[in-house]
Motif scaffolding. Structure first.
Motif, PDB file in Angstrom:
ATOM      1  N   SER A  65      31.383  28.883 -24.568  1.00 32.79           N
ATOM      2  CA  SER A  65      31.173  29.893 -23.539  1.00 32.79           C
ATOM      3  C   SER A  65      32.324  30.895 -23.524  1.00 32.79           C
ATOM      4  O   SER A  65      33.427  30.624 -24.019  1.00 32.79           O
ATOM      5  CB  SER A  65      31.059  29.238 -22.158  1.00 32.79           C
ATOM      6  N   LYS A  66      32.079  32.046 -22.935  1.00 35.21           N
ATOM      7  CA  LYS A  66      33.081  33.109 -22.874  1.00 35.21           C
ATOM      8  C   LYS A  66      34.322  32.650 -22.128  1.00 35.21           C
ATOM      9  O   LYS A  66      35.456  32.937 -22.533  1.00 35.21           O
ATOM     10  CB  LYS A  66      32.480  34.345 -22.195  1.00 35.21           C
ATOM     11  N   LYS A  67      34.127  31.938 -21.019  1.00 35.08           N
ATOM     12  CA  LYS A  67      35.265  31.475 -20.227  1.00 35.08           C
ATOM     13  C   LYS A  67      36.157  30.539 -21.030  1.00 35.08           C
ATOM     14  O   LYS A  67      37.385  30.663 -21.018  1.00 35.08           O
ATOM     15  CB  LYS A  67      34.767  30.772 -18.960  1.00 35.08           C
ATOM     16  N   SER A  68      35.537  29.585 -21.710  1.00 31.16           N
ATOM     17  CA  SER A  68      36.309  28.630 -22.504  1.00 31.16           C
ATOM     18  C   SER A  68      37.042  29.339 -23.629  1.00 31.16           C
ATOM     19  O   SER A  68      38.224  29.079 -23.887  1.00 31.16           O
ATOM     20  CB  SER A  68      35.380  27.557 -23.075  1.00 31.16           C
ATOM     21  N   MET A 107      52.605  28.576 -19.955  1.00 30.41           N
ATOM     22  CA  MET A 107      51.314  29.237 -19.741  1.00 30.41           C
ATOM     23  C   MET A 107      50.341  28.906 -20.861  1.00 30.41           C
ATOM     24  O   MET A 107      49.144  28.701 -20.628  1.00 30.41           O
ATOM     25  CB  MET A 107      51.508  30.747 -19.652  1.00 30.41           C
ATOM     26  N   ALA A 108      50.854  28.845 -22.089  1.00 27.84           N
ATOM     27  CA  ALA A 108      50.004  28.540 -23.241  1.00 27.84           C
ATOM     28  C   ALA A 108      49.345  27.179 -23.087  1.00 27.84           C
ATOM     29  O   ALA A 108      48.129  27.021 -23.276  1.00 27.84           O
ATOM     30  CB  ALA A 108      50.835  28.593 -24.526  1.00 27.84           C
ATOM     31  N   HIS A 109      50.147  26.177 -22.725  1.00 28.75           N
ATOM     32  CA  HIS A 109      49.594  24.829 -22.524  1.00 28.75           C
ATOM     33  C   HIS A 109      48.562  24.818 -21.403  1.00 28.75           C
ATOM     34  O   HIS A 109      47.500  24.185 -21.524  1.00 28.75           O
ATOM     35  CB  HIS A 109      50.721  23.848 -22.198  1.00 28.75           C
ATOM     36  N   PHE A 110      48.876  25.492 -20.325  1.00 27.86           N
ATOM     37  CA  PHE A 110      47.977  25.518 -19.169  1.00 27.86           C
ATOM     38  C   PHE A 110      46.630  26.133 -19.546  1.00 27.86           C
ATOM     39  O   PHE A 110      45.567  25.596 -19.206  1.00 27.86           O
ATOM     40  CB  PHE A 110      48.624  26.310 -18.040  1.00 27.86           C
ATOM     41  N   LEU A 111      46.664  27.252 -20.262  1.00 29.87           N
ATOM     42  CA  LEU A 111      45.431  27.973 -20.591  1.00 29.87           C
ATOM     43  C   LEU A 111      44.597  27.242 -21.638  1.00 29.87           C
ATOM     44  O   LEU A 111      43.362  27.202 -21.542  1.00 29.87           O
ATOM     45  CB  LEU A 111      45.764  29.382 -21.077  1.00 29.87           C
ATOM     46  N   VAL A 112      45.255  26.666 -22.644  1.00 31.27           N
ATOM     47  CA  VAL A 112      44.507  25.939 -23.672  1.00 31.27           C
ATOM     48  C   VAL A 112      43.800  24.736 -23.060  1.00 31.27           C
ATOM     49  O   VAL A 112      42.602  24.515 -23.286  1.00 31.27           O
ATOM     50  CB  VAL A 112      45.435  25.499 -24.821  1.00 31.27           C
ATOM     51  N   THR A 113      44.534  23.939 -22.279  1.00 34.52           N
ATOM     52  CA  THR A 113      43.914  22.762 -21.657  1.00 34.52           C
ATOM     53  C   THR A 113      42.823  23.183 -20.670  1.00 34.52           C
ATOM     54  O   THR A 113      41.781  22.522 -20.574  1.00 34.52           O
ATOM     55  CB  THR A 113      44.958  21.900 -20.936  1.00 34.52           C
ATOM     56  N   ASN A 114      43.058  24.272 -19.966  1.00 33.43           N
ATOM     57  CA  ASN A 114      42.047  24.778 -19.032  1.00 33.43           C
ATOM     58  C   ASN A 114      40.764  25.144 -19.772  1.00 33.43           C
ATOM     59  O   ASN A 114      39.655  24.820 -19.329  1.00 33.43           O
ATOM     60  CB  ASN A 114      42.586  26.000 -18.290  1.00 33.43           C
ATOM     61  N   GLY A 115      40.909  25.813 -20.916  1.00 31.32           N
ATOM     62  CA  GLY A 115      39.731  26.207 -21.691  1.00 31.32           C
ATOM     63  C   GLY A 115      38.950  25.029 -22.233  1.00 31.32           C
ATOM     64  O   GLY A 115      37.716  25.046 -22.262  1.00 31.32           O
ATOM     65  N   ILE A 116      39.665  24.004 -22.655  1.00 29.31           N
ATOM     66  CA  ILE A 116      38.994  22.792 -23.147  1.00 29.31           C
ATOM     67  C   ILE A 116      38.276  22.087 -22.003  1.00 29.31           C
ATOM     68  O   ILE A 116      37.137  21.600 -22.161  1.00 29.31           O
ATOM     69  CB  ILE A 116      40.010  21.851 -23.809  1.00 29.31           C
ATOM     70  N   LEU A 117      38.909  22.034 -20.830  1.00 30.59           N
ATOM     71  CA  LEU A 117      38.255  21.429 -19.668  1.00 30.59           C
ATOM     72  C   LEU A 117      36.995  22.196 -19.273  1.00 30.59           C
ATOM     73  O   LEU A 117      36.008  21.596 -18.843  1.00 30.59           O
ATOM     74  CB  LEU A 117      39.232  21.377 -18.482  1.00 30.59           C
ATOM     75  N   ILE A 118      37.028  23.512 -19.427  1.00 29.11           N
ATOM     76  CA  ILE A 118      35.837  24.324 -19.128  1.00 29.11           C
ATOM     77  C   ILE A 118      34.704  23.934 -20.063  1.00 29.11           C
ATOM     78  O   ILE A 118      33.557  23.759 -19.636  1.00 29.11           O
ATOM     79  CB  ILE A 118      36.145  25.828 -19.270  1.00 29.11           C
TER      80      ILE A 118
END
Length: 247
Positions: free
Chosen positions: A177-180, A219-230
């Motif tokens: 998805s676009k968000k991920s 920030m990089a860690h936060f965003l990558v893990t966030n995208g995988i969770l999405i």
């Protein structure tokens, strides 16, 4: 890249705790309070790992173990890079550990794409961004590596893996998805930026530069893990694999 609030899957409470740790770490860097900085710097990624572990208990998705492994290797790399004895040796070991982390991220992105679904073949013209960015990365990496001096060889190995992983993150756009995609790609970009700042000043002589590196890296860690969770959440919600954002 800007992310709207609706694109952050991490809870507000968790995000506050995580970035509070980052903020305190940066403050102690700028104040040149080394013991306090080391303590808070080494608590930031464990907070993220704890959050990932809690999510894994709720949903044992196959993407989660690789996310945990990659983040854990990053933490061990942080620890080695902070060692104040035999600094050149431990910097080299730290870089090698970061190579393992990037390898784990690469495998994570590959599995992420395999869990996606592409209805139509991907044409060469659609791969043009990978080609252009790949060429730009070669030039950019060469420029940065010229400043690594005695750590050139391990830095070169890391750069090869990091650049490849960045291109894999870009390729996820066809499968998720676009968000991920945006979240993970933004994080992958910040990894490149933080690694570049580290290469410019391996021994952290410039406190402002070092603080900037910590912010980008966190920030990089936060965003990558966030995208995988999405992606995991999307798969659970639809009970099927994600489709490309280009469909």
């Amino acid at each position: 890249m800007k992310l709207g609030n609706n694109m952050i899957l991490w809870s507000k409470k968790f995000s506050i705790v995580y970035f509070a740790s980052v903020f305190v770490t940066v403050v102690f860097i700028l104040l040149d309070k080394n013991p306090a900085f080391i303590f808070f710097n080494l608590t930031t990624l464990p907070i993220l790992i704890f959050g990932l572990a809690k999510n894994f208990r709720k949903n044992q998705d196959m993407l989660m173990p690789l996310t945990l492994v990659a983040t854990s290797f990053s933490f061990f790399g942080d620890f080695l890079m902070l060692m104040d004895v035999e600094r050149s040796l431990f910097k080299t070991l730290g870089i090698c550990t970061f190579v393992a982390a990037q390898t784990s991220y690469g495998l994570l992105y590959i599995h992420s794409m395999r869990m996606g679904k592409r209805l139509a073949p991907i044409s060469l013209s659609q791969r043009l961004p990978e080609i252009i960015i790949g060429i730009v990365l070669i030039g950019y990496t060469y420029h940065i590596l010229r400043q690594t001096n005695e750590l050139f060889t391990p830095s070169l190995i890391y750069a090869i893996f990091a650049d490849t992983v960045f291109l894999l993150a870009l390729s996820r756009r066809f499968y998720v998805s676009k968000k991920s995609f945006i979240s993970v790609f933004s994080g992958a970009f910040l990894f490149i930026m933080s690694a570049s700042l580290t290469a410019i000043d391996f021994y952290s002589t410039n406190l402002l530069l070092y603080a900037s590196t910590i912010v980008l890296y966190s920030m990089a860690h936060f965003l990558v893990t966030n995208g995988i969770l999405i992606q995991i959440q999307d798969n659970v919600a639809k009970n099927s694999y994600q489709t490309s954002i280009f469909r």
